[in-house]
Design a protein around this motif. Structure first.
Motif, PDB file in Angstrom:
ATOM      1  N   PHE A 182      31.826  68.880  18.988  1.00 32.15           N
ATOM      2  CA  PHE A 182      31.874  67.601  19.695  1.00 32.15           C
ATOM      3  C   PHE A 182      33.027  67.541  20.672  1.00 32.15           C
ATOM      4  CE2 PHE A 182      30.175  67.036  15.452  1.00 32.15           C
ATOM      5  CZ  PHE A 182      29.054  66.247  15.626  1.00 32.15           C
ATOM      6  N   ILE A 183      32.765  66.902  21.805  1.00 30.35           N
ATOM      7  CA  ILE A 183      33.806  66.482  22.738  1.00 30.35           C
ATOM      8  C   ILE A 183      33.703  64.968  22.844  1.00 30.35           C
ATOM      9  CG2 ILE A 183      34.590  66.513  25.145  1.00 30.35           C
ATOM     10  CD1 ILE A 183      33.418  69.370  25.336  1.00 30.35           C
ATOM     11  N   TYR A 184      34.792  64.283  22.515  1.00 31.28           N
ATOM     12  CA  TYR A 184      34.833  62.831  22.620  1.00 31.28           C
ATOM     13  C   TYR A 184      35.749  62.445  23.781  1.00 31.28           C
ATOM     14  CZ  TYR A 184      32.770  62.724  17.944  1.00 31.28           C
ATOM     15  OH  TYR A 184      31.940  62.892  16.860  1.00 31.28           O
ATOM     16  N   THR A 185      35.193  61.806  24.796  1.00 29.49           N
ATOM     17  CA  THR A 185      36.006  61.281  25.884  1.00 29.49           C
ATOM     18  C   THR A 185      36.162  59.772  25.711  1.00 29.49           C
ATOM     19  OG1 THR A 185      34.082  60.961  27.328  1.00 29.49           O
ATOM     20  CG2 THR A 185      35.246  63.081  27.485  1.00 29.49           C
ATOM     21  N   VAL A 186      37.298  59.259  26.144  1.00 32.93           N
ATOM     22  CA  VAL A 186      37.555  57.822  26.064  1.00 32.93           C
ATOM     23  C   VAL A 186      37.815  57.333  27.479  1.00 32.93           C
ATOM     24  CG1 VAL A 186      38.993  56.011  25.086  1.00 32.93           C
ATOM     25  CG2 VAL A 186      38.472  58.058  23.741  1.00 32.93           C
ATOM     26  N   THR A 187      36.879  56.559  27.991  1.00 35.75           N
ATOM     27  CA  THR A 187      37.008  56.061  29.356  1.00 35.75           C
ATOM     28  C   THR A 187      37.397  54.590  29.294  1.00 35.75           C
ATOM     29  OG1 THR A 187      34.607  55.616  29.539  1.00 35.75           O
ATOM     30  CG2 THR A 187      35.412  57.786  30.257  1.00 35.75           C
ATOM     31  N   SER A 188      36.577  53.696  29.817  1.00 38.38           N
ATOM     32  CA  SER A 188      36.914  52.277  29.837  1.00 38.38           C
ATOM     33  C   SER A 188      35.739  51.511  30.422  1.00 38.38           C
ATOM     34  CB  SER A 188      38.158  52.050  30.707  1.00 38.38           C
ATOM     35  OG  SER A 188      38.393  50.671  30.924  1.00 38.38           O
TER      36      SER A 188
END
Length: 271
Positions: free
Chosen positions: A146-152
């Motif tokens: 998994f790759i978890y990105t946190v944007t907005s």
């Protein structure tokens, strides 16, 4: 699609405070009992966190500065993979935010603009590139990675008072969509979290904590909602007020990106 419940070892970059810390401890508490590697640039915070919550040995600490040069970032990625060969997930939580007023262009601090771009986007794409050989190998061996990105939510509808922050998060949002399309057949799952305005140290330096505290989502509420969604098989997770803007402006976009990518692949194969 697999979910965070299937992860056995997760590295959370930017997890010594705020949203990252809260999610790290919630992931540590999952019944699946994953190993959680908290990661940040301040060794004393890492030590405090591991000492307070790492009594069963599943919480680890790893020092990393996302503003380090590319060679140093690559070396750090190699080190963490060597130390934790079972690593199957990376979550990118680091972020900074500055306000700029372009009606007074002489007031715009371009050094801060560069730091914001590097922290919120360039360091992330560099590290994703460095982690992917390992994550693809893990995925091909049968363990979902998994790759978890946190944007907005501001990646969808930008707030003009933080224009560069919005631009960096919009870039990461776009990258998340395209990586999702490219990597889905590699058993590497790209999941994007889109927070609203949340209680966080992110805003402390702006001197507006008291004002923002009247309208932001409490950290505990954000953490509970996000963990609930992370256990699902959704690849895009808008939280709170971000969900409304996501529904209005993003519905169908992921399907369109996947369709475009598959069409491009088919056309290339026919040549």
């Amino acid at each position: 699609m697999p979910s965070i419940k299937d992860s056995k070892c997760i590295l959370i970059i930017g997890s010594t405070a705020g949203l990252g810390r809260a999610l790290a401890l919630s992931i540590l508490a999952l019944p699946s009992k994953p190993t959680v590697i908290v990661c940040g640039r301040r060794q004393e915070r890492l030590d405090e966190l591991v000492e307070a919550h790492g009594t069963d040995g599943r919480l680890k600490g790893f020092k990393l500065d996302v503003l380090a040069d590319r060679a140093s970032l690559k070396a750090s990625v190699a080190d963490v993979v060597q130390q934790y060969p079972g690593l199957d997930a990376v979550m990118f939580m680091s972020g900074i935010q500055h306000e700029y007023d372009f009606t007074e262009p002489e007031s715009v601090d371009l050094d801060k603009v560069v730091d914001e771009l590097n922290t919120n986007y360039l360091s992330v794409i560099n590290m994703i590139t460095f982690f992917l050989p390992h994550l693809i190998k893990v995925g091909k061996a049968g363990q979902p990675s998994f790759i978890y990105t946190v944007t907005s939510g501001l990646a969808v509808v930008p707030g003009p008072w933080v224009p560069n922050y919005c631009a960096t998060k919009a870039a990461l949002h776009s990258l998340s969509l395209t990586l999702n399309a490219q990597l889905k057949d590699q058993n590497v799952h790209v999941v994007e979290i889109l927070p609203p305005l949340v209680e966080s140290e992110l805003h402390d330096h702006q001197g507006k904590r008291e004002v923002l505290s009247k309208i932001w989502m409490p950290l505990d509420e954000f953490t509970a909602l996000t963990m609930q969604e992370l256990k699902s098989n959704d690849v895009q997770i808008p939280i709170g007020s971000s969900a409304k803007d996501y529904e209005t402006f993003e519905t169908g976009k992921l399907d369109a990106v996947n369709k475009l990518y598959e069409g491009r692949k088919a056309a290339t194969q026919r040549k």
